[in-house]
Design a protein around this motif. Sequence first.
Motif, PDB file in Angstrom:
ATOM      1  N   TYR A   1       3.602  14.719 -18.705  1.00 35.46           N
ATOM      2  CA  TYR A   1       4.036  13.330 -18.649  1.00 35.46           C
ATOM      3  C   TYR A   1       3.586  12.686 -17.326  1.00 35.46           C
ATOM      4  N   TYR A   2       2.835  11.584 -17.442  1.00 35.06           N
ATOM      5  CA  TYR A   2       2.359  10.831 -16.278  1.00 35.06           C
ATOM      6  C   TYR A   2       3.103   9.490 -16.220  1.00 35.06           C
ATOM      7  N   ASP A   3       3.726   9.195 -15.096  1.00 35.33           N
ATOM      8  CA  ASP A   3       4.456   7.922 -15.023  1.00 35.33           C
ATOM      9  C   ASP A   3       3.667   6.820 -14.308  1.00 35.33           C
ATOM     10  N   ALA A   4       2.447   7.154 -13.859  1.00 37.78           N
ATOM     11  CA  ALA A   4       1.770   6.237 -12.935  1.00 37.78           C
ATOM     12  C   ALA A   4       1.374   4.897 -13.560  1.00 37.78           C
ATOM     13  N   VAL A   5       0.999   4.878 -14.845  1.00 33.46           N
ATOM     14  CA  VAL A   5       0.610   3.582 -15.422  1.00 33.46           C
ATOM     15  C   VAL A   5       1.807   2.631 -15.362  1.00 33.46           C
ATOM     16  N   ASP A   6       2.977   3.158 -15.661  1.00 32.39           N
ATOM     17  CA  ASP A   6       4.179   2.330 -15.606  1.00 32.39           C
ATOM     18  C   ASP A   6       4.435   1.849 -14.184  1.00 32.39           C
ATOM     19  N   HIS A   7       4.352   2.756 -13.245  1.00 25.49           N
ATOM     20  CA  HIS A   7       4.666   2.364 -11.862  1.00 25.49           C
ATOM     21  C   HIS A   7       3.616   1.409 -11.283  1.00 25.49           C
ATOM     22  N   PHE A   8       2.359   1.703 -11.539  1.00 26.06           N
ATOM     23  CA  PHE A   8       1.317   0.769 -11.087  1.00 26.06           C
ATOM     24  C   PHE A   8       1.511  -0.596 -11.748  1.00 26.06           C
ATOM     25  N   SER A   9       1.865  -0.569 -13.029  1.00 27.14           N
ATOM     26  CA  SER A   9       2.032  -1.839 -13.734  1.00 27.14           C
ATOM     27  C   SER A   9       3.212  -2.628 -13.174  1.00 27.14           C
ATOM     28  N   HIS A  10       4.322  -1.924 -12.899  1.00 25.96           N
ATOM     29  CA  HIS A  10       5.472  -2.645 -12.344  1.00 25.96           C
ATOM     30  C   HIS A  10       5.110  -3.271 -10.997  1.00 25.96           C
TER      31      HIS A  10
ATOM     32  N   LEU B   1       0.816  -1.223   0.000  1.00 23.87           N
ATOM     33  CA  LEU B   1       0.000   0.000   0.000  1.00 23.87           C
ATOM     34  C   LEU B   1       0.847   1.269   0.000  1.00 23.87           C
ATOM     35  N   THR B   2       2.026   1.170   0.605  1.00 19.90           N
ATOM     36  CA  THR B   2       2.852   2.369   0.708  1.00 19.90           C
ATOM     37  C   THR B   2       3.294   2.869  -0.675  1.00 19.90           C
ATOM     38  N   PRO B   3       3.905   2.000  -1.503  1.00 17.45           N
ATOM     39  CA  PRO B   3       4.243   2.493  -2.846  1.00 17.45           C
ATOM     40  C   PRO B   3       3.006   2.869  -3.653  1.00 17.45           C
ATOM     41  N   PHE B   4       1.921   2.168  -3.418  1.00 20.15           N
ATOM     42  CA  PHE B   4       0.686   2.491  -4.135  1.00 20.15           C
ATOM     43  C   PHE B   4       0.300   3.946  -3.874  1.00 20.15           C
ATOM     44  N   ALA B   5       0.300   4.319  -2.597  1.00 17.97           N
ATOM     45  CA  ALA B   5      -0.121   5.678  -2.240  1.00 17.97           C
ATOM     46  C   ALA B   5       0.844   6.706  -2.812  1.00 17.97           C
ATOM     47  N   LYS B   6       2.106   6.350  -2.878  1.00 17.23           N
ATOM     48  CA  LYS B   6       3.076   7.295  -3.412  1.00 17.23           C
ATOM     49  C   LYS B   6       2.833   7.521  -4.905  1.00 17.23           C
ATOM     50  N   VAL B   7       2.628   6.443  -5.632  1.00 13.93           N
ATOM     51  CA  VAL B   7       2.414   6.577  -7.074  1.00 13.93           C
ATOM     52  C   VAL B   7       1.148   7.391  -7.346  1.00 13.93           C
ATOM     53  N   LEU B   8       0.099   7.073  -6.612  1.00  9.23           N
ATOM     54  CA  LEU B   8      -1.168   7.782  -6.834  1.00  9.23           C
ATOM     55  C   LEU B   8      -1.023   9.269  -6.507  1.00  9.23           C
ATOM     56  N   SER B   9      -0.357   9.561  -5.390  1.00  5.11           N
ATOM     57  CA  SER B   9      -0.248  10.976  -5.017  1.00  5.11           C
ATOM     58  C   SER B   9       0.681  11.713  -5.981  1.00  5.11           C
ATOM     59  N   ASP B  10       1.694  11.043  -6.487  1.00  9.44           N
ATOM     60  CA  ASP B  10       2.568  11.696  -7.478  1.00  9.44           C
ATOM     61  C   ASP B  10       1.786  12.018  -8.754  1.00  9.44           C
TER      62      ASP B  10
ATOM     63  N   ASP C   1      -7.520  -5.459  -9.168  1.00 11.16           N
ATOM     64  CA  ASP C   1      -8.157  -4.290  -9.786  1.00 11.16           C
ATOM     65  C   ASP C   1      -7.250  -3.069  -9.891  1.00 11.16           C
ATOM     66  N   VAL C   2      -6.011  -3.185  -9.391  1.00 10.54           N
ATOM     67  CA  VAL C   2      -5.181  -1.979  -9.328  1.00 10.54           C
ATOM     68  C   VAL C   2      -4.870  -1.426 -10.724  1.00 10.54           C
ATOM     69  N   VAL C   3      -4.438  -2.300 -11.623  1.00 12.97           N
ATOM     70  CA  VAL C   3      -4.057  -1.824 -12.955  1.00 12.97           C
ATOM     71  C   VAL C   3      -5.272  -1.248 -13.678  1.00 12.97           C
ATOM     72  N   LYS C   4      -6.372  -1.971 -13.577  1.00  8.20           N
ATOM     73  CA  LYS C   4      -7.615  -1.502 -14.184  1.00  8.20           C
ATOM     74  C   LYS C   4      -7.982  -0.123 -13.622  1.00  8.20           C
ATOM     75  N   GLY C   5      -7.906  -0.005 -12.296  1.00 12.92           N
ATOM     76  CA  GLY C   5      -8.213   1.276 -11.651  1.00 12.92           C
ATOM     77  C   GLY C   5      -7.277   2.375 -12.135  1.00 12.92           C
ATOM     78  N   ALA C   6      -6.012   2.024 -12.343  1.00 14.86           N
ATOM     79  CA  ALA C   6      -5.040   3.026 -12.788  1.00 14.86           C
ATOM     80  C   ALA C   6      -5.444   3.586 -14.156  1.00 14.86           C
ATOM     81  N   TYR C   7      -5.823   2.702 -15.058  1.00 18.61           N
ATOM     82  CA  TYR C   7      -6.218   3.173 -16.392  1.00 18.61           C
ATOM     83  C   TYR C   7      -7.492   4.012 -16.311  1.00 18.61           C
TER      84      TYR C   7
END
Lengths: 907, 230
Positions: free
Chosen positions: A225-234, A193-202, A257-263
Motif C-alpha cells: 500500500y502506497y499513500d503518496a499519491v493521496d498525500h501529494f494530492s492533498h 518542501l518539508t512535507p514534500f520530502a517526508k511523503v517522498l521518503s516514506d 508539476d508535483v502531482v504529475k511527478g508523483a504519478y
Amino acid sequence: MVEANRKRKVLLIGWDAADWEVITPLLEEGLMPTLDGLINRGVMGNLATLQPILSPMLWNSVATGKFADKHGIHGFIEPDPKNGGARPYTSTSRRCKALWNILTQSGLRSNVVGWWASHPAEPINGTVVTNAFGGVKFDPERGWLIPPGTIHPADKAAFLARFKVFPSELAEAHILPFIPNAAKIDQQTDRRLTPFAKVLSDAASIHAVATALMETEPWDFTAVYYDAVDHFSHAFMAYHPPRLEWISEEDFEMYKDVVKGAYRFHDMMLERLLQLAGPETTIILCSDHGFESGSQRPRGTPREPAGPAIWHRQYGIFVMAGPGIKRDERIYGASLIDIGPTVLTVFDLPIGQDMDGRPLLEVFETPPQVKTIESWEKKTGECGMHEEGKEMGPDQAQELMQQFAALGYIEDPDADKGKQEESADIEAKYNISRTYLWKNQPDRALPLLEEIARRRPWEDRFLYQLAACYFQNGYLQQAERLLSATYDDSGPGNATATLLLAKIKLARGDFGGGLQALLAAEAMNPWIPGVYTQIGEVYARLLQWEKAKSAYEKAVSLDEDNALALQGLSSVYRRQGLNQETVDTALRAVSLLHRLPLAHFNLGVAMARSGESERAILAFETALRFQPNMVNAHRYLATLHRNNGGDAEKAKFHRQETEKITRSRPRAKKAKTDRFEKLFDLPEIPKREERLKILLRERPDPKPDEKKSGKNFTLVSGLPRSGTSLMMQMLEAGGAKLLIDGERVADMDNPKGYYEWELIKQIGKKPEVLDTEGLDGRAIKCISMLLQQMPLKHNYKVIFMTRPIEEVAVSQRTMISRLATKGAELDNEQLQRGLTMHRNEIRHWLKSVPHMEFIEIDYPTLIQNPGPEVSRLVEFLGADRLPNSAKMAKVIDPSLHRKKGGKPMPQ
Amino acid sequence: MKTQKLRRNRLTSLSNSRWAAYATAGAATAIAGANSAEAAIHYSGVLNVSVPTGESVAHTFSLDNAAVIRFVNILTGSSGPGGDALFRIQGAAVSNMFAGTAAGAFRYPSNLAAGASIAARPFASMNSNFFATLAYGGGFAHSKFLAAGTDFIGFRFNGGSGIEYGWARVTMNGAPGNGFTVVDYAWGDVGTAITAGQTTAVPEPASLGLLAVGAAGLLIWRRSRGKAAA
C-alpha cells in the motif's frame, strides 16, 4: 485446511487516491508507460468507493471484502480501552479475517507492506511490515528505534529497518523532477518542501521494503500500500493545471508539476514491482477513491476531523492483468468491496457468504466456478490473527497519533485524554452511521446519529446528517423540524441543507415547493451537480421532459462521471422513446455505479423495444437484484418469458410477484405515509451564532499564529557528546546567564559537569516552563532531539556543536557501555550512519524554521584555535550577552578532547 | 546473503531511455545537462611532462576539434634572473579561452583547487599571439602560480559544436625559476560539466530512478553517496 491453488501468485498494489482523470492525460502523453503496458495486457475500469471515503475504512474493506460495520475499522482513531484517551485503529480492532489470514489458513504465504491499520503486525504465514514503519527512527542516545510490533517476524526487523529512507537522505536530483525550481524556494517562509520530502521518503521506504521482501522471501500473495499519491494530492493538487483562480501564478509555476511527478514516480516504481513479480503473477492495481483535480476542486478544507476527505472523488482506479485475465478490455461497475472476493477467486478459494463484495468474474477469459462457504470467520485453524487481548503500547499509539494529526485527519493529539476519548467515540459512531446510510440501512444509523447530535449539538454536520437520516427513514416531519430548528426561520443558507429540504417537499408530493427550494439551492451554489440532478427529477415527475433533460445535462457538464444524472437522462430518453440514447446513457451510468436499478430497468426497456429479448431479460434481472420489488421489471419479465416461447415457469413467477407487490402496495404506502408525520424528541440546538462560537472554541485552528513572546533564548545543542558542556562553560565564563541545575553532577564522562537543566527534557509536554519570569535571554543546554519541541512563540539562538561522527560514536559508546544501556549492542557502522542521518535531519530542519537562528561550532577547531570561534560567537550572540568574552578561551582544557581520532584514551 | 542477492538484480531495473523520458519534459529541465548518459570526459592519463626553467620548448597537447593546449618556460631577465611559466590554448575554430583574467595585453590564468567547477569560472580570451602567464620570475602581482605546489588551470574551447570545458594539472617548483611539470589534463564533451581533477564522467546515478528500483536501488544510492562524502 482448504487447499488453495499453489500455482497462482497475486500482487495487490494500492495507490491511495489515484484517479483516472489525472492518469488518462499522462497515459496519452506517454508519461506512464508501465501502467499503459499493464492496461494493454489486462482489464481496467472505475472502482466505485464506499461511504464515508476514509482510507482506513476503505483499505480494510479491500482486504476483507466487507463493509466497515463488519470489519470494525471505523475511521482513524478509536477510544483506547486500555490506556484511556484515543489510539489509532489497529489490527487488533479488526473484527474479521483479512486476505492474509485466509491465505495463512489455506497454506499460502503473504507479504503485507504498509497496509492501513495493520499495526501491530499479525503473526501470519509470511511477513508483515505495518503502517508504523514510518516511525522507525534513530535516537542519538538510544540507537535505532523500531516500534515494537512493526515487523513480523520480529527477527527480520534489523534487516528491513535499513530500508527506511529519511527525508534528509533525499538530494536535489530527487526533488527537481517534481519541483524544477526548488532552489528558488525561500524555505524560511515557504514550508511546503518539508512535507514534500517526508511523503517522498516514506513512499521510497515502503517501496524499498516491498521490493526487498519480493526478492528475498517466497510468496504467493504480496499486498503493498502506497499513500503518496493521496498525500501529494492533498498538499499540491490545488496547484495542478489548469490554474485555479485563487492560486497565485507564482505558486502555480512553482508547484504545478508535483502531482504529475508523483504519478510518474509511481509508474517507475510499478515497473520494478512488475519485474519482480514476473509474468506468471496476477496483478491487481487499485485505488480506494479518486481525487478532485478539475474545476470541482474545493477551495478550502472544512474545519472538522477527516475534513481533507472533501477532496476525495467517488471513483478510484482498477487494473488487473495476468494469466487467464482478459486483455485490453474495460470493465464496468466494479467496487472496491469486490477486490477481496476476486483475489480469493484467483486462488480458487471459496468466498464467504458473509462478504459484501462479489468476485469480478467479468475479468476472466473463462469465468471460474465460484465456490462459497458460509463464513471464513467460522473456519477454525491457525490464521495468524492476534490472540484476544493483544494491544498496542501507549508510546506507539502516541507516535501514530502524531502522524495522523500532521496529516490533518485527527484533532490535537495532545488534548486531554477524556476529550480525546470522547472525540474518538463520536467520530467512530458518525463514520459508521454514514456507512449504514450508504448501505440503505437508515434505521441502524438513526440511534447513533441521535446520540452524537445530542452530545455535540453545535456541530452542523451531525445535525445535517441526522436530518438526512430522518428523511431516509421516511420521518419527513421530523427531518423538517430538525432543519428548521437548526437554521431558524431564515432557511438553511447553504445548498446542501436546502437540497434536503427540497427532497422532503418532493417526497410529500409538493412539487411546487420542492422546485422552489431547488432553485434556491442552485442560486446558493450553482456548481453542485446534485442540485441539477434533483431539478431534473422534479421536472421528470412533472413530465416536463425537455426541462428535465437540460437539468440532467447541466449536471453532466459539471461532472461527467455523475451516474445519477446519466441515469436520469436515460429515463428521459426512455420516456421519449429514444432507444439508442437510452441504451447509451444507461450503460454509461451503470459503468460508473453498478447499483442503479432504474438505469438497468431503462436499459431493459430499450432492449425489449429493440427486440433484444435476451439482453432485456439480463437487464431486468439485474435491476431486480438491487430492487426486488420493482413491479414494472417483473411485468416486463413475465411478458418476455411468455412471448419468448421459453420459460413458462419464470413467466409465472414474475406474474405472481407482480400481483403480490401490487396487492401489498396500498399497505406499504400507508405504512410509509404514517411515518411522514411521526415526531421524536429534538436535541437542544444552540442558535447558529452560538454554534459557531462553540465550534471555534472546541476546535481552534490547528496551527494558530501563536503570539510571539518576544523572549530570546540561547540554546547550546548538538549530538550528545559533541562538546555542549564545554560550550556552556565558555558561555558562563563569558558572562552569559545560564539556566542550569545541579542534578547531573560531574562524572568521569564529563569531569567538569553537565550544565543541564532537567526541566528542558519535559518541554514537549510542559512548554510553560520557559514562561517563568526572568528566564529571557538565558543559555540552556538542549540536546538535538529536543530542538523540534521548543515552543514556537519564543525565538532562539542555537549554537550547534559538531564533532566528527566517528568521535561522537566512540565517545558515546564508551558512555553508553558504562551506563549499561542497551544502546551498547549497536554495531559501530550502524551507529555512525544513524548519527549522521540524525544530525543532517536536524541541520536541515534548523535551516527551514524561522524561530531559530543557528551557527555551527566545530569542537576540534574550537579546542585547537579558540580565538576565531569566540569572535564568531560574540558576533552571533551580541557583545551584551558575552560581556567577558576575553575569558572564554581560557576555559578550554585541551585534555578534554580525548576521544580524538576515534581511539578512546586510557582512563 | 540477502544483500548480495539484492545487488545482483540492480541493473535490470530501469532503462536509460525510461529515465530520459522522465527527465525530458519541462519538469526536469533543471537537471538536464548535469551529466547525461552520453556525456564523456576525455582524460590524458598521468603525463608528468617536465617543463624546466628556460627550456624554451613548447609542449603541445591535443584536445579535440583541433584545439590544443601548450606549455613553455622561457628565461626572463627583466626583474632579475628567473623563468617565465606560460600556458596557451589555441586551434579551436570559434573560441579558445582560459579561466582567469586579462590585464592589458597580458593574460593570467587562475589557479583552481581540485573539485572547482570549471564552467562556473570567469573566462578570458587568449591574446592572439601571446601565451598566458602562470608565473613570471620573482613575481608580478597578477601571476597566480608563483608558489610551489600543485594546482589546476581551467580552460574552454569551441570548435563549432558547442563549448567544451577542461582542466590541466600542473606542479610548480616555485619562483623565481618557475619550472613546472604538466601532470595531466582532461576535457569533457559538449554539455558535460567537469570539475578540476575529474577524470571520468561517472554520471550521477539517476537518483529518483534508483529510489523507484526499491531496495537494491536504495543501497546503490547510499553507497554512491557514501563515496561522494568520503
